[in-house]
Write a protein that holds these residues in place. Structure first.
Motif: not given
Length: 199
Positions: A23, A26-27, A30, A141, A144, A151, A154
């Motif tokens: 996560t 992924r953050l 993002l 995250p 997703t 995803w 987001l």
């Protein structure tokens, strides 16, 4: 950025959304979509621990004082609430399907208590606003990862967030590689791998 609570990686490393956690990576991706870096944001969670059962309202109440103290000390003008637990902390009722990615005015209040001298019983004399600002709730995250259909939603929420903040998103090139029988998608940013999916 406020999440729900620490996962296995975060418990081990002691940091919310640790960069090596799924996560956390992924953050990072993002945030880059919003034109931000991890250094630009403060990362925290509503819960300070992840119970071995589904969390209860009492868990949020017990840990909410820590988040309230952080908000009072930092006074951020914008909070990104990841997931339903974080969104509900700020907004009360939260409908992810309708409210994700939308900015909301919010405030956090604490009860002001007093006690009687003779009986030492406490009673509430009022409420004090310790923080007010804008909250943008969106999907977590980790959600997703369980349901990949969300995803792209987001990513779009973070791109819109970057637009609202006046940030320029980083240029991302997507590469499709056929390896064996599975399709692997690597996301590259200036030569650095920032995300990986196996479908």
């Amino acid at each position: 950025v406020v999440g729900e609570g620490p996962g296995r990686f975060e418990n081990w490393h002691g940091h919310p959304f640790h960069a090596t956690a799924p996560t956390g990576s992924r953050l990072t991706f993002l945030l880059r979509e919003a034109g931000l870096t991890r250094a630009d944001v403060y990362l925290t969670n509503v819960l300070r621990y992840m119970p071995r059962r589904k969390h209860r309202k009492s868990d949020v109440v017990a840990c909410g004082a820590h988040l309230t103290a952080e908000l009072e000390a930092l006074q951020p003008r914008l909070v990104i609430a990841l997931g339903s637990v974080a969104a509900a902390f700020f907004l009360g009722a939260y409908d992810a399907g309708r409210q994700h990615g939308q900015p909301f005015a919010a405030q956090v209040e604490v009860r002001v208590r007093a006690s009687r001298l003779k009986s030492h019983k406490e009673y509430t004399v009022g409420k004090e606003v310790v923080w007010q600002g804008t909250v943008v709730p969106t999907y977590h995250p980790a959600f997703t990862m369980r349901d990949p259909r969300f995803w792209p939603v987001l990513i779009e929420d973070f791109q819109q967030l970057g637009t609202r903040l006046g940030q320029q998103p980083a240029e991302v090139r997507y590469h499709l590689l056929w390896l064996g029988i599975s399709l692997k998608v690597g996301c590259r940013l200036a030569g650095e791998v920032v995300g990986f999916d196996v479908e």
